[in-house]
Design a protein around this motif. Structure first.
Motif, PDB file in Angstrom:
ATOM      1  N   ASP A 141      35.544  -7.755   6.970  1.00 51.78           N
ATOM      2  CA  ASP A 141      34.177  -8.044   7.392  1.00 51.78           C
ATOM      3  C   ASP A 141      33.356  -8.810   6.368  1.00 51.78           C
ATOM      4  O   ASP A 141      32.399  -9.487   6.720  1.00 51.78           O
ATOM      5  CB  ASP A 141      33.446  -6.745   7.737  1.00 51.78           C
ATOM      6  N   GLU A 142      33.714  -8.692   5.106  1.00 53.22           N
ATOM      7  CA  GLU A 142      32.916  -9.348   4.083  1.00 53.22           C
ATOM      8  C   GLU A 142      33.201 -10.840   3.941  1.00 53.22           C
ATOM      9  O   GLU A 142      32.553 -11.530   3.168  1.00 53.22           O
ATOM     10  CB  GLU A 142      33.090  -8.642   2.726  1.00 53.22           C
ATOM     11  N   TRP A 143      34.174 -11.363   4.686  1.00 47.82           N
ATOM     12  CA  TRP A 143      34.543 -12.771   4.629  1.00 47.82           C
ATOM     13  C   TRP A 143      34.146 -13.485   5.914  1.00 47.82           C
ATOM     14  O   TRP A 143      34.276 -12.942   6.992  1.00 47.82           O
ATOM     15  CB  TRP A 143      36.048 -12.929   4.420  1.00 47.82           C
ATOM     16  N   THR A 144      33.692 -14.711   5.786  1.00 47.17           N
ATOM     17  CA  THR A 144      33.360 -15.551   6.929  1.00 47.17           C
ATOM     18  C   THR A 144      34.224 -16.802   6.860  1.00 47.17           C
ATOM     19  O   THR A 144      34.313 -17.443   5.813  1.00 47.17           O
ATOM     20  CB  THR A 144      31.869 -15.958   6.893  1.00 47.17           C
ATOM     21  N   VAL A 145      34.867 -17.142   7.959  1.00 49.80           N
ATOM     22  CA  VAL A 145      35.715 -18.329   8.007  1.00 49.80           C
ATOM     23  C   VAL A 145      34.839 -19.575   8.024  1.00 49.80           C
ATOM     24  O   VAL A 145      33.840 -19.628   8.739  1.00 49.80           O
ATOM     25  CB  VAL A 145      36.613 -18.307   9.277  1.00 49.80           C
ATOM     26  N   MET A 146      35.209 -20.551   7.228  1.00 51.03           N
ATOM     27  CA  MET A 146      34.506 -21.835   7.182  1.00 51.03           C
ATOM     28  C   MET A 146      35.502 -22.917   7.590  1.00 51.03           C
ATOM     29  O   MET A 146      36.691 -22.786   7.330  1.00 51.03           O
ATOM     30  CB  MET A 146      33.985 -22.129   5.764  1.00 51.03           C
ATOM     31  N   ARG A 147      35.011 -23.993   8.201  1.00 58.57           N
ATOM     32  CA  ARG A 147      35.889 -25.074   8.637  1.00 58.57           C
ATOM     33  C   ARG A 147      35.153 -26.398   8.562  1.00 58.57           C
ATOM     34  O   ARG A 147      33.978 -26.486   8.902  1.00 58.57           O
ATOM     35  CB  ARG A 147      36.344 -24.824  10.077  1.00 58.57           C
ATOM     36  N   VAL A 148      35.875 -27.422   8.149  1.00 58.98           N
ATOM     37  CA  VAL A 148      35.412 -28.807   8.221  1.00 58.98           C
ATOM     38  C   VAL A 148      36.485 -29.542   8.997  1.00 58.98           C
ATOM     39  O   VAL A 148      37.663 -29.493   8.645  1.00 58.98           O
ATOM     40  CB  VAL A 148      35.239 -29.443   6.817  1.00 58.98           C
ATOM     41  N   ASP A 149      36.104 -30.221  10.094  1.00 58.36           N
ATOM     42  CA  ASP A 149      37.084 -30.976  10.867  1.00 58.36           C
ATOM     43  C   ASP A 149      36.413 -32.196  11.495  1.00 58.36           C
ATOM     44  O   ASP A 149      35.222 -32.432  11.314  1.00 58.36           O
ATOM     45  CB  ASP A 149      37.776 -30.102  11.926  1.00 58.36           C
ATOM     46  N   GLY A 150      37.210 -32.995  12.198  1.00 61.72           N
ATOM     47  CA  GLY A 150      36.681 -34.152  12.913  1.00 61.72           C
ATOM     48  C   GLY A 150      35.935 -35.117  12.010  1.00 61.72           C
ATOM     49  O   GLY A 150      36.353 -35.424  10.895  1.00 61.72           O
ATOM     50  N   ALA A 151      34.793 -35.609  12.507  1.00 59.96           N
ATOM     51  CA  ALA A 151      33.997 -36.599  11.790  1.00 59.96           C
ATOM     52  C   ALA A 151      33.490 -36.059  10.448  1.00 59.96           C
ATOM     53  O   ALA A 151      33.434 -36.790   9.461  1.00 59.96           O
ATOM     54  CB  ALA A 151      32.825 -37.064  12.653  1.00 59.96           C
ATOM     55  N   ALA A 152      33.152 -34.771  10.395  1.00 59.10           N
ATOM     56  CA  ALA A 152      32.677 -34.188   9.135  1.00 59.10           C
ATOM     57  C   ALA A 152      33.786 -34.214   8.083  1.00 59.10           C
ATOM     58  O   ALA A 152      33.520 -34.475   6.898  1.00 59.10           O
ATOM     59  CB  ALA A 152      32.188 -32.763   9.356  1.00 59.10           C
ATOM     60  N   LEU A 153      35.018 -33.982   8.485  1.00 65.40           N
ATOM     61  CA  LEU A 153      36.155 -34.060   7.562  1.00 65.40           C
ATOM     62  C   LEU A 153      36.337 -35.485   7.057  1.00 65.40           C
ATOM     63  O   LEU A 153      36.544 -35.716   5.858  1.00 65.40           O
ATOM     64  CB  LEU A 153      37.430 -33.565   8.253  1.00 65.40           C
ATOM     65  N   GLU A 154      36.224 -36.435   7.967  1.00 67.81           N
ATOM     66  CA  GLU A 154      36.344 -37.849   7.582  1.00 67.81           C
ATOM     67  C   GLU A 154      35.254 -38.218   6.568  1.00 67.81           C
ATOM     68  O   GLU A 154      35.534 -38.881   5.564  1.00 67.81           O
ATOM     69  CB  GLU A 154      36.236 -38.756   8.816  1.00 67.81           C
ATOM     70  N   ARG A 155      34.009 -37.810   6.837  1.00 71.68           N
ATOM     71  CA  ARG A 155      32.911 -38.122   5.926  1.00 71.68           C
ATOM     72  C   ARG A 155      33.132 -37.482   4.555  1.00 71.68           C
ATOM     73  O   ARG A 155      32.937 -38.117   3.521  1.00 71.68           O
ATOM     74  CB  ARG A 155      31.569 -37.643   6.507  1.00 71.68           C
ATOM     75  N   LEU A 156      33.534 -36.229   4.558  1.00 78.24           N
ATOM     76  CA  LEU A 156      33.750 -35.533   3.297  1.00 78.24           C
ATOM     77  C   LEU A 156      34.887 -36.176   2.515  1.00 78.24           C
ATOM     78  O   LEU A 156      34.786 -36.400   1.310  1.00 78.24           O
ATOM     79  CB  LEU A 156      34.052 -34.047   3.550  1.00 78.24           C
ATOM     80  N   GLY A 157      35.960 -36.531   3.200  1.00 80.15           N
ATOM     81  CA  GLY A 157      37.087 -37.194   2.553  1.00 80.15           C
ATOM     82  C   GLY A 157      36.737 -38.561   2.020  1.00 80.15           C
ATOM     83  O   GLY A 157      37.267 -38.991   0.983  1.00 80.15           O
ATOM     84  N   ALA A 158      35.828 -39.242   2.686  1.00 82.47           N
ATOM     85  CA  ALA A 158      35.405 -40.574   2.233  1.00 82.47           C
ATOM     86  C   ALA A 158      34.680 -40.492   0.899  1.00 82.47           C
ATOM     87  O   ALA A 158      34.628 -41.472   0.162  1.00 82.47           O
ATOM     88  CB  ALA A 158      34.514 -41.238   3.279  1.00 82.47           C
TER      89      ALA A 158
END
Length: 164
Positions: A141-158
């Protein structure tokens, strides 16, 4: 009734694709399935496999699967196994297949000197949560899953290589 677990082979690719789609239907996420079967096959069985699959059979008929891969715990200094997907067809539920799949993964984790076996479960899936708890799993319960995908992943990778 005989339950068996075996490693998947490239010949199982259509079966794996079918089981993934069946899982997505069960989870009400069929519209999220976008994989190309050939690419999936290359990622599972190619020169650098990114994940492994075991197939569960009841009386010789494939009725479920588990797809998993290794992660790593820096605190433990050892690998773990992350279970991405576990699915048993509705007609095979109650046969012991789900427990057999998880038991096989636990045995692999022990054999491979892993610190843990972990996975995520949808919060509305009370039957699965109850099943996992009976096997000794606990909610994190003390952990929350985080995700970056799609366009946000592309922007972050750029932005790789840029200083903050």
């Amino acid at each position: 009734m005989t339950v068996t677990i075996r490693p998947a082979t490239p010949a199982d690719l259509p079966l794996i694709a079918d089981l993934i789609r069946a899982l997505a239907d069960y989870e009400k996420l069929a519209d999220a399935v976008r994989f190309d079967e050939a690419v999936l096959g290359a990622k599972l069985f190619g020169a650098r496999p990114y994940a492994e699959v075991i197939i569960g059979e009841v009386d010789g008929a494939a009725q479920g699967f588990a797809l998993f891969f290794h992660n790593f715990s820096t605190f433990e200094g050892r690998p773990g196994i992350y279970l991405e997907d576990l699915f048993v067809r509705p007609e095979a539920r109650g046969s012991g297949l789900g427990k057999a799949l998880l038991s096989q993964l636990a045995a692999l984790a022990v054999e491979r000197d892993c610190a843990r076996l972990e996975w995520s479960v949808l919060d509305w899936n009370e039957p699965a949560i109850g099943f996992y708890r009976k096997l000794g799993a606990r909610l994190m319960d003390e952990w929350t899953v985080m995700r970056v995908d799609g366009a946000a992943l592309e922007r972050l990778g750029a932005g790789a290589g840029e200083s903050a």
